[in-house]
Enzyme design. Structure first.
Site, PDB file in Angstrom:
ATOM      1  CB  CYS A  72      -0.863  -0.025   1.372  1.00  0.00           C
ATOM      2  SG  CYS A  72      -1.728   1.576   1.459  1.00  0.00           S
ATOM      3  CB  CYS A  75       0.252   1.948   4.162  1.00  0.00           C
ATOM      4  SG  CYS A  75      -1.432   1.508   3.968  1.00  0.00           S
TER       5      CYS A  75
END
Length: 119
Positions: free
Chosen positions: A44, A47
């Protein structure tokens, strides 16, 4: 370039956030004290964007325990908790959910701090 890498490692090492290892550990953390779970995954990009700022956020909110939850490792738990986008944050105090910041959108340090301050 080496300065950046060393600076990043220093921040990373200062992080208190533990990685969740079991559903039992999740239940123990959520039931005892104030915990913020950060749901994330290695793949991600959004993230990864917030990882370097998390030690600062943790230091500013030391009344909470922070725990990293790998979405891919705990996919069933995420489904049970309705965590369908990452990065996302879920806060508990003594077993009660006290807040959630759940979406698939990129989050800024200011947005995360605003979420925590509102708890």
């Amino acid at each position: 370039m080496s300065f950046r890498i060393n600076k990043y490692r220093t921040k990373k090492e200062s992080s208190r956030m533990k990685h969740l290892e079991s559903v039992e550990a999740f239940n123990d953390l959520k039931d005892n004290g104030k915990t913020i779970f950060m749901f994330s995954a290695d793949w991600c990009g959004d993230c990864k964007f917030i990882e370097p700022i998390m030690p600062e956020i943790e230091a500013e909110h030391d009344d909470f325990t922070f725990s990293h939850v790998d979405r891919d490792q705990f996919i069933d738990l995420c489904g049970d908790l309705a965590i369908f986008g990452i990065p996302s944050f879920l806060a508990f105090e003594d077993g009660e959910e006290i807040g959630r910041f759940v979406s698939k959108d990129r989050k800024t340090k200011e947005e995360i701090n605003d979420f925590i301050n509102a708890l």
